[in-house]
Design a protein around this motif. Structure first.
Motif, PDB file in Angstrom:
ATOM      1  N   PHE A 182      12.217  -8.898   3.199  1.00  0.00           N
ATOM      2  CA  PHE A 182      13.362  -8.378   2.458  1.00  0.00           C
ATOM      3  C   PHE A 182      12.857  -7.260   1.567  1.00  0.00           C
ATOM      4  O   PHE A 182      11.873  -7.433   0.851  1.00  0.00           O
ATOM      5  N   PHE A 183      13.529  -6.130   1.602  1.00  0.00           N
ATOM      6  CA  PHE A 183      13.101  -4.968   0.847  1.00  0.00           C
ATOM      7  C   PHE A 183      13.806  -4.936  -0.510  1.00  0.00           C
ATOM      8  O   PHE A 183      14.824  -4.279  -0.681  1.00  0.00           O
ATOM      9  N   ARG A 184      13.218  -5.680  -1.448  1.00  0.00           N
ATOM     10  CA  ARG A 184      13.756  -5.739  -2.811  1.00  0.00           C
ATOM     11  C   ARG A 184      12.677  -6.231  -3.755  1.00  0.00           C
ATOM     12  O   ARG A 184      11.688  -6.816  -3.322  1.00  0.00           O
ATOM     13  N   GLU A 185      12.872  -6.002  -5.048  1.00  0.00           N
ATOM     14  CA  GLU A 185      11.919  -6.434  -6.065  1.00  0.00           C
ATOM     15  C   GLU A 185      11.970  -7.939  -6.302  1.00  0.00           C
ATOM     16  O   GLU A 185      10.963  -8.603  -6.327  1.00  0.00           O
ATOM     17  N   GLY A 186      13.171  -8.469  -6.506  1.00  0.00           N
ATOM     18  CA  GLY A 186      13.308  -9.871  -6.896  1.00  0.00           C
ATOM     19  C   GLY A 186      13.432 -10.820  -5.727  1.00  0.00           C
ATOM     20  O   GLY A 186      13.439 -10.426  -4.560  1.00  0.00           O
ATOM     21  N   GLU A 187      13.536 -12.088  -6.064  1.00  0.00           N
ATOM     22  CA  GLU A 187      13.684 -13.131  -5.049  1.00  0.00           C
ATOM     23  C   GLU A 187      15.020 -12.982  -4.311  1.00  0.00           C
ATOM     24  O   GLU A 187      15.986 -12.460  -4.857  1.00  0.00           O
ATOM     25  N   VAL A 188      15.066 -13.450  -3.091  1.00  0.00           N
ATOM     26  CA  VAL A 188      16.296 -13.480  -2.301  1.00  0.00           C
ATOM     27  C   VAL A 188      16.839 -14.903  -2.392  1.00  0.00           C
ATOM     28  O   VAL A 188      16.282 -15.824  -1.818  1.00  0.00           O
TER      29      VAL A 188
ATOM     30  N   ALA B 218       0.825  -1.212   0.000  1.00  0.00           N
ATOM     31  CA  ALA B 218       0.000   0.000   0.000  1.00  0.00           C
ATOM     32  C   ALA B 218       0.860   1.263   0.000  1.00  0.00           C
ATOM     33  O   ALA B 218       0.450   2.290  -0.537  1.00  0.00           O
ATOM     34  N   GLU B 219       2.055   1.166   0.585  1.00  0.00           N
ATOM     35  CA  GLU B 219       2.972   2.301   0.624  1.00  0.00           C
ATOM     36  C   GLU B 219       3.931   2.321  -0.563  1.00  0.00           C
ATOM     37  O   GLU B 219       4.766   3.202  -0.667  1.00  0.00           O
ATOM     38  N   GLY B 220       3.832   1.323  -1.433  1.00  0.00           N
ATOM     39  CA  GLY B 220       4.700   1.263  -2.605  1.00  0.00           C
ATOM     40  C   GLY B 220       6.123   0.838  -2.308  1.00  0.00           C
ATOM     41  O   GLY B 220       7.039   1.150  -3.066  1.00  0.00           O
ATOM     42  N   VAL B 221       6.318   0.108  -1.233  1.00  0.00           N
ATOM     43  CA  VAL B 221       7.661  -0.339  -0.838  1.00  0.00           C
ATOM     44  C   VAL B 221       7.932  -1.705  -1.463  1.00  0.00           C
ATOM     45  O   VAL B 221       7.212  -2.665  -1.202  1.00  0.00           O
ATOM     46  N   PRO B 222       8.971  -1.808  -2.302  1.00  0.00           N
ATOM     47  CA  PRO B 222       9.317  -3.107  -2.871  1.00  0.00           C
ATOM     48  C   PRO B 222       9.759  -4.066  -1.775  1.00  0.00           C
ATOM     49  O   PRO B 222      10.533  -3.683  -0.891  1.00  0.00           O
ATOM     50  N   HIS B 223       9.262  -5.299  -1.836  1.00  0.00           N
ATOM     51  CA  HIS B 223       9.602  -6.262  -0.784  1.00  0.00           C
ATOM     52  C   HIS B 223       9.264  -7.684  -1.216  1.00  0.00           C
ATOM     53  O   HIS B 223       8.526  -7.902  -2.167  1.00  0.00           O
ATOM     54  N   ARG B 224       9.811  -8.607  -0.464  1.00  0.00           N
ATOM     55  CA  ARG B 224       9.506 -10.042  -0.561  1.00  0.00           C
ATOM     56  C   ARG B 224       9.315 -10.551   0.849  1.00  0.00           C
ATOM     57  O   ARG B 224      10.019 -10.128   1.768  1.00  0.00           O
ATOM     58  N   VAL B 225       8.371 -11.453   1.050  1.00  0.00           N
ATOM     59  CA  VAL B 225       8.121 -12.029   2.371  1.00  0.00           C
ATOM     60  C   VAL B 225       8.141 -13.561   2.248  1.00  0.00           C
ATOM     61  O   VAL B 225       7.103 -14.192   2.087  1.00  0.00           O
ATOM     62  N   PRO B 226       9.334 -14.149   2.302  1.00  0.00           N
ATOM     63  CA  PRO B 226       9.392 -15.616   2.282  1.00  0.00           C
ATOM     64  C   PRO B 226       9.078 -16.175   3.664  1.00  0.00           C
ATOM     65  O   PRO B 226       9.324 -15.515   4.678  1.00  0.00           O
TER      66      PRO B 226
END
Length: 67
Positions: A35-41, A18-26
């Motif tokens: 993890f604050f990133r566009e792609g996979e970790v 909702a805040e436009g923060v790129p992230h991943r939640v594995p």
């Protein structure tokens, strides 16, 4: 516990989206990370890059909190 972790991970992901923060939640079982990133970790370098990418967002949030 697994259901609670899934609920918490989903809520965190929704709030960040909702805040436009790129992230991943594995997650695995009842454990999750953000993890604050566009792609996979995939490895250590990806994880470190996610931390570095989060710094500008954290600085802006801190500045808003001080105002």
């Amino acid at each position: 516990m697994s259901r609670t972790a899934t609920t918490n991970a989903s809520a965190a992901s929704s709030a960040l989206s909702a805040e436009g923060v790129p992230h991943r939640v594995p997650w695995a079982g009842s454990m999750f990370s953000i993890f604050f990133r566009e792609g996979e970790v995939r490895d250590y370098d990806d994880a470190v890059g996610a931390v570095l990418a989060a710094l500008p967002h954290a600085a802006r949030a801190a500045a808003r909190a001080e105002a």
